[in-house]
Design a protein around this motif. Structure first.
Motif, PDB file in Angstrom:
ATOM      1  N   LEU A 811       0.789  -0.787   0.249  1.00 44.92           N
ATOM      2  CA  LEU A 811       0.137   0.097  -0.083  1.00 44.92           C
ATOM      3  C   LEU A 811       0.610   1.521  -0.095  1.00 44.92           C
ATOM      4  O   LEU A 811       0.774   2.376  -0.589  1.00 44.92           O
ATOM      5  N   GLY A 812       1.659   1.071   0.854  1.00 42.96           N
ATOM      6  CA  GLY A 812       3.306   2.586   0.515  1.00 42.96           C
ATOM      7  C   GLY A 812       3.136   2.685  -0.356  1.00 42.96           C
ATOM      8  O   GLY A 812       3.236   3.713  -0.414  1.00 42.96           O
ATOM      9  N   ALA A 813       3.715   2.127  -1.282  1.00 47.96           N
ATOM     10  CA  ALA A 813       4.577   1.836  -2.827  1.00 47.96           C
ATOM     11  C   ALA A 813       3.373   2.216  -3.927  1.00 47.96           C
ATOM     12  O   ALA A 813       4.114   2.955  -4.366  1.00 47.96           O
ATOM     13  N   ALA A 814       2.299   1.976  -3.717  1.00 47.22           N
ATOM     14  CA  ALA A 814       1.611   2.066  -4.554  1.00 47.22           C
ATOM     15  C   ALA A 814       1.025   3.352  -4.386  1.00 47.22           C
ATOM     16  O   ALA A 814       0.544   4.575  -5.211  1.00 47.22           O
ATOM     17  N   LYS A 815       0.700   4.487  -3.061  1.00 53.22           N
ATOM     18  CA  LYS A 815       0.389   5.750  -3.039  1.00 53.22           C
ATOM     19  C   LYS A 815       1.707   6.875  -3.356  1.00 53.22           C
ATOM     20  O   LYS A 815       1.243   7.675  -3.843  1.00 53.22           O
ATOM     21  N   GLY A 816       2.812   5.909  -3.317  1.00 46.29           N
ATOM     22  CA  GLY A 816       3.791   6.553  -3.246  1.00 46.29           C
ATOM     23  C   GLY A 816       4.506   6.664  -5.070  1.00 46.29           C
ATOM     24  O   GLY A 816       3.976   7.998  -5.319  1.00 46.29           O
ATOM     25  N   LEU A 817       3.987   5.792  -5.882  1.00 43.68           N
ATOM     26  CA  LEU A 817       3.805   4.881  -7.315  1.00 43.68           C
ATOM     27  C   LEU A 817       1.760   6.940  -7.311  1.00 43.68           C
ATOM     28  O   LEU A 817       2.423   7.459  -9.234  1.00 43.68           O
ATOM     29  N   CYS A 818       1.168   6.271  -7.108  1.00 41.44           N
ATOM     30  CA  CYS A 818       0.193   7.152  -7.306  1.00 41.44           C
ATOM     31  C   CYS A 818      -0.002   8.808  -7.388  1.00 41.44           C
ATOM     32  O   CYS A 818      -0.285   9.475  -8.378  1.00 41.44           O
ATOM     33  N   PRO A 963      -1.353  -2.552 -22.909  1.00 38.87           N
ATOM     34  CA  PRO A 963      -1.218  -1.770 -21.506  1.00 38.87           C
ATOM     35  C   PRO A 963      -2.706  -1.782 -20.673  1.00 38.87           C
ATOM     36  O   PRO A 963      -2.625  -0.752 -19.593  1.00 38.87           O
ATOM     37  N   THR A 964      -3.784  -0.906 -22.045  1.00 36.89           N
ATOM     38  CA  THR A 964      -4.761  -0.556 -21.234  1.00 36.89           C
ATOM     39  C   THR A 964      -6.072  -1.729 -20.478  1.00 36.89           C
ATOM     40  O   THR A 964      -6.662  -0.997 -19.791  1.00 36.89           O
ATOM     41  N   GLU A 965      -5.296  -2.596 -20.368  1.00 34.75           N
ATOM     42  CA  GLU A 965      -6.158  -4.047 -19.736  1.00 34.75           C
ATOM     43  C   GLU A 965      -5.579  -4.019 -17.804  1.00 34.75           C
ATOM     44  O   GLU A 965      -6.236  -4.126 -17.520  1.00 34.75           O
ATOM     45  N   ARG A 966      -4.704  -2.503 -17.797  1.00 27.92           N
ATOM     46  CA  ARG A 966      -4.380  -2.896 -16.576  1.00 27.92           C
ATOM     47  C   ARG A 966      -4.613  -1.683 -15.470  1.00 27.92           C
ATOM     48  O   ARG A 966      -4.958  -0.385 -16.379  1.00 27.92           O
ATOM     49  N   PRO A 967      -4.940  -2.134 -14.207  1.00 31.42           N
ATOM     50  CA  PRO A 967      -5.352  -0.702 -13.321  1.00 31.42           C
ATOM     51  C   PRO A 967      -5.176   1.000 -13.524  1.00 31.42           C
ATOM     52  O   PRO A 967      -3.701   0.157 -13.194  1.00 31.42           O
ATOM     53  N   THR A 968      -5.501   1.638 -13.071  1.00 35.61           N
ATOM     54  CA  THR A 968      -4.379   2.776 -12.644  1.00 35.61           C
ATOM     55  C   THR A 968      -3.681   2.744 -11.281  1.00 35.61           C
ATOM     56  O   THR A 968      -4.451   1.862 -11.000  1.00 35.61           O
ATOM     57  N   MET A 969      -3.046   3.591 -11.131  1.00 34.10           N
ATOM     58  CA  MET A 969      -2.459   3.140 -10.017  1.00 34.10           C
ATOM     59  C   MET A 969      -3.428   3.748  -8.549  1.00 34.10           C
ATOM     60  O   MET A 969      -3.751   2.746  -7.339  1.00 34.10           O
TER      61      MET A 969
END
Length: 1021
Positions: A811-818, A963-969
């Motif tokens: 979750l922390g890493a995801a927040k940073g990338l987001c 790539p279009t099938e991947r979720p966003t951050m």
């Protein structure tokens, strides 16, 4: 006396007759008029109905005609001149059901299944007073089933399958006492079902299947009170506990479906006491609302208890079920042998026993007395030979006996099995030759022979339908035949680890559909074909560990979709074709050959740092790749002059180095010239102290751009991490760019989950970056180091990285990338997201680090063009390997790999057969294997199992090929937040918070949620 008068003899009789004839004629005419009026009215209703639905093309024939009645339209049934049935399924209707449909006063059946009708339950149908059959399945209805649905008192059939109805199933359904058929499967119910349903004494069919958000319950004890029930289906409904013995009380039961539930215990013997058992199944193959034909055929018998946790033996009494046609028990924990009597059953055509703990031999009579079509016993402990007569009935199309300990030669009869489509014989102990006709079976599409002791030579010809051959780890020998060019439809050919010899024939390069060619660890020799442009579909080429000599063909560089090339451990010579540097390969291995010359500039990056080892005559412009540094091409003097120049150059270099070192020391002490410093955190007097701590025992990280040291600042007492980019005389241009990129990126970033740049030093060739110190090092250190006691001194020894910590890190890493992707004025793409670049503080909070490859985008959603492929193998998105365009989705792919690392404990490069972790995980799902089988043993805790599965699924989604099938951050963060929220943990620990659809066609899928209008079952090819 006057004579009494009397009527003429016949007057009394004829008067009534003549009087009633006109009355009868009049009444008949009235009836005809009334019937005509009703038909006209009903016609107008149909025309109005078509208009309200905006005239779907499938109803173009609904046009009034003088020559025929609307009762002749195929969707309309009028047995007595009035409409009683409307069958409107599959007509692409996109609008709601209008209220005037109930103006059809005699309507008893309405079927609008498999359309696109939106809205809530159509309560307008309450006014259809005679409605007895209602099918609303396969539509987009949503919201609750109304609590007053019992107003439709005449309903006998109610089918609401595959919709989006939600909340609880109302108890009022149980007041529809005339119901015979009730199907409520595969919807969005997130509550429970009323046990009062089991009091509907007239029920013959009841299906609550594929409602996996139901509250977990045991099978209701009172369901056996349904004495007329023939069809009972509750797969994937969170049932737990044992199958009750009272199932034998249901005297007319034909179909019992309890699959994909965590049911435990033994298969109850009472099941076999069912007097009219015709079908017992956990997987319902038709959930569209209609009953499968097999269910109504009294001679068809199916026993299917798949995908549970059942234990014990397969009951011997199975062999007494004379009408048994399908036996499906895969994905359980059954043990013991396969009862011999099962092989004698005359109607048996489908046997699926894979993924159990079965032992002993396969009964030899399988196929002898019945027309087998499908035989699957993979992943057991079976021994002995394969039955000789599996294809005796001439109908076998699916054979899977892989991952057992079977031995002996393959039955010759398999060479005559013309119906066979898929044969999975891999991972056993089979020996001898493959039966002669086996290669040419006309319907054979896939052949798996790997990991056996089979021998012989490759065939001259193949079946024209054969697209996949896997035969690695056997003893096949001889040359690859030149007739291999006739294998036109072959897509995958894996013959690695055999005894094949001779040259790689030119004819092998003429296969236009070939995507994967694996011939490593054979005895191939000679030179490679030079004209290979026909390999236009090839993505993976592995010819390693052979005796191939000569140059690498330059035309390999023209294979534009090639992503993996391994030619290592051969005798190749000459230079590396520059065209290979333009391919953007994500795996390249040319090590252990006799190559010479300079490697192409495009290959001089960390991605390929181990790709050229053990080639003494190769050189590069940098030594970090383990190669010699290339000499200047202008130096072509005689040996004597050259040696003299070299001596002078070395002496000069030593002199210059001494001057530089003295100058640096003096300038640091005097403060002149000044290095560039970031604000505040570093003082000039500490620079000398920092340099003195650059010793091996302080190294806490190593990378392509430099080492990272733990340093204690004397001025403040603060412990920091310092990355030394370079202190060589000639700073590499790429490293200079990485240093500037990291400074620029971190100057503009401020987030709790992104590493803080405390300072930087840039003076001549000395480039230092000073970061906050992270006590628990990197995620890679925790996941992949074998000795836990050697972990960071700031953390406690022997701490296990449990699931809650891993989820916190994710979750922390995801927040940073987001934050980088969405909250900066210009989006920042990291380009090297990996577990080694996710650092952990003393509380295991994650911070994204190493921004040397980061790029800023011009604006959100707009890709950037880069000049070279950079990153780490296993984390690089496939589209990045083929193009020079990057955007946020490239980081999302890499982060998906990190999620797979967190859940499986594997490294990003730890796949199989030359694949990386992402490919391996996708293949695991495609093969129908359980997610629970690949979860890291350190976190296999049942209390978090659903969370771990969902994060694994999220990793799968993030690593989608397109790539279009991947979720966003942002979407990734939302999923992880739901998994981390303790309130969600109470509510079934984030189960099904992420609805994932995989583009796998008819592949085997297990443990994956379904969309509203699709069913993915674990028992289909």
């Amino acid at each position: 006396m006057p004579r009494p008068t009397s009527s003429p003899p016949h007057v009394h009789f004829f008067f009534p007759f003549f009087f009633y004839i006109p009355c009868i004629v009049f009444l008949c005419s009235l009836s005809q008029v009334a019937e005509s009026q009703i038909q006209d009215q009903e016609l107008q209703v149909l025309l109005q109905l078509r208009q309200s639905w905006h005239g779907p093309s499938s109803l173009d024939h609904w046009v009034p005609s003088n020559s025929s009645s609307h009762c002749t339209w195929p969707e309309v049934t009028c047995p007595d001149g009035s409409i009683t049935e409307l069958n409107l399924g599959n007509l692409n209707i996109n609008y709601s059901i209008p209220p005037f449909i109930c103006d059809l006063k005699n309507l008893t059946k309405l079927d609008v299944s498999n359309n696109n009708i939106p809205g809530e339950f159509p309560t307008v149908l309450y006014d259809c007073s005679k409605l007895a059959y209602l099918d609303l399945s396969q539509n987009y209805f949503q919201g609750p089933i109304p609590s007053d649905i019992d107003r439709m008192a005449d309903l006998q059939v109610l089918i609401l399958s595959a919709t989006s109805f939600s909340f609880d199933i109302p108890a009022s359904i149980a007041r529809l006492q005339r119901l015979r058929i009730l199907h409520l499967n595969q919807s969005a119910y997130n509550g429970t079902y009323p046990e009062e349903i089991f009091g509907l004494s007239n029920l013959e069919e009841l299906s609550l299947a594929y409602n996996d958000k139901f509250t977990a319950t045991q099978l209701p004890q009172n369901f056996t009170a349904l004495k007329k029930l023939r069809f009972f289906s509750m797969p994937r409904t969170n049932l737990f506990g044992r199958i009750p013995e009272t199932v034998s009380d249901m005297e007319v039961l034909e179909y019992l479906n309890l699959g994909a539930n965590p049911l435990t215990g033994k298969i109850p013997g009472s099941i076999f006491a069912l007097r009219n058992l015709n079908q017992l199944s956990v997987y319902e193959t038709n959930v569209s609302g209609s009953i499968p034909q097999a269910v109504t055929a009294t001679k068809l018998s199916v026993i299917d208890l798949s995908c549970n946790n059942l234990t014990g033996n397969i009951p011997e009494d199975f062999g007494k079920l004379e009408n048994l046609s399908c036996l499906t028990l895969q994905y359980n924990q059954l043990s013991g042998g396969i009862p011999v009597g099962i092989g004698h059953l005359p109607a048996l055509f489908d046997v699926r026993l894979s993924k159990n703990n079965l032992s002993g031999t396969i009964p030899p009579d399988f196929g002898k007395f019945s027309p087998l079509r499908r035989f699957e016993v993979a992943f057991n402990n079976l021994t002995g030979a394969l039955p000789e007569q599996l294809c005796h009935g001439g109908t076998l199309f699916g054979l899977d006996v892989s991952y057992n300990s079977l031995s002996g030669e393959l039955p010759e009869s398999l060479g005559n099995c013309s119906t066979l489509s898929v044969a999975m014989l891999n991972n056993n102990g089979f020996t001898g030759n493959v039966p002669g006709g086996f290669w040419m079976l006309r319907n054979l599409k896939a052949l798996y022979l790997s990991v056996n002791g089979l021998c012989g030579q490759l065939p001259e010809e193949l079946s024209p339908n054969l697209t996949r051959i896997e035969m690695r780890n056997n003893k096949f020998s001889g040359k690859i035949p030149t007739t291999v060019s006739s294998w036109r439809n072959l897509v995958v050919f894996d013959a690695s680890t055999n005894l094949l010899s001779g040259m790689v024939p030119t004819e092998l390069t003429e296969l236009p559909s070939l995507t994967t060619l694996l011939l490593s660890q054979n005895e191939l020799s000679g030179i490679l074909p030079t004209d290979i442009v026909s390999w236009k579909s090839l993505t993976t080429l592995n010819l390693s560990h052979n005796k191939i000599s000569g140059p690498i063909p330059s035309k390999i560089g023209l294979l534009h979709v090639l992503t993996q090339l391994d030619l290592s451990d051969n005798q190749l010579s000459g230079s590396i074709p520059p065209e290979i540097g333009l391919q953007k390969l994500n795996l390249l291995n040319l090590s252990s050959n006799r190559l010479s010359g300079r490697i192409p500039d495009e290959l001089e990056n960390a991605t390929y740092d181990a790709s050229f080892l053990n080639n003494p005559s190769l050189c590069a412009s940098n030594s970090f790749m383990g190669l010699n540094v290339c000499k200047s091409q202008s130096s072509r003097l005689s040996e004597t002059i050259l040696a003299l120049i070299m001596i002078l150059a070395v002496a000069g270099a030593i002199l210059v180095l001494l001057v530089v070192l003295i100058t640096i020391r003096v300038s640091i002490k005097k403060g002149n010239p000044k290095p560039m410093l970031a604000p505040l955190k570093i003082v000039k007097s500490e620079i000398s102290d920092i340099l003195s701590q650059f010793v091996e025992e302080n190294v806490i990280g190593k990378g392509g751009s430099g080492d990272v040291y733990r340093v204690k600042l004397s001025h403040s007492g603060l412990t920091v991490a310092v990355k030394r980019i370079s202190d060589h005389h000639n700073l590499n241009r790429n490293l200079e760019k990485q240093f500037l990129a990291e400074v620029e990126a971190l100057r503009n970033l401020s987030h709790e989950n992104i590493i803080k740049l405390l300072g930087y030093i840039s003076w001549e060739n000395l480039k230092l970056l000073v970061y906050e110190y992270m006590e628990n090092h990197s995620l890679d250190h925790w996941l992949h180091k074998t000795k836990r006691s050697s972990q960071a001194s700031g953390g406690a020894n022997n701490i296990i990285l449990d699931w809650r910590k891993r989820l916190q890190i994710a979750l922390g890493a995801a927040k940073g990338l987001c934050y980088m992707h969405n909250d900066c004025s210009r989006p920042i793409i990291h380009r090297d997201v990996k577990s080694a670049n996710i650092l952990l503080d003393s509380e295991f909070n994650a911070k994204i680090a190493d921004f040397g490859l980061a790029r800023m985008l011009a604006k959100h959603g707009e890709a950037a063009t880069v000049s070279a492929l950079v990153g780490s193998f296993g984390y690089i998105a496939p589209e990045y390997a083929h193009t020079t365009r990057i955007d946020e989705r490239s980081d999302i792919y890499s982060f998906g790999v990190v999620l797979l690392e967190l859940t499986t404990g594997r490294r990003a490069t730890d796949g199989d057969e030359g694949t990386n972790l992402a490919c391996w995980a996708w293949r695991h799902i495609q093969d129908g294997k359980r997610i629970s089988d690949v979860i890291d043993e350190e976190i296999k805790d049942n209390s978090y199992l659903n969370e771990i599965r969902n994060v694994f699924k999220l990793g799968i989604s993030c690593t989608a090929t397109l790539p279009t099938e991947r979720p966003t951050m942002k979407e990734v963060v939302q999923v992880l937040l739901k998994c981390s929220d303790p309130l969600y943990e109470v509510k079934k620990k984030c189960r099904h918070m992420f609805d994932l659809t995989l583009p796998l066609g008819n592949s085997k899928i297990e443990e994956m949620p379904q969309s509203n209008n699709r069913v993915l079952s674990c028992n289909t090819y």
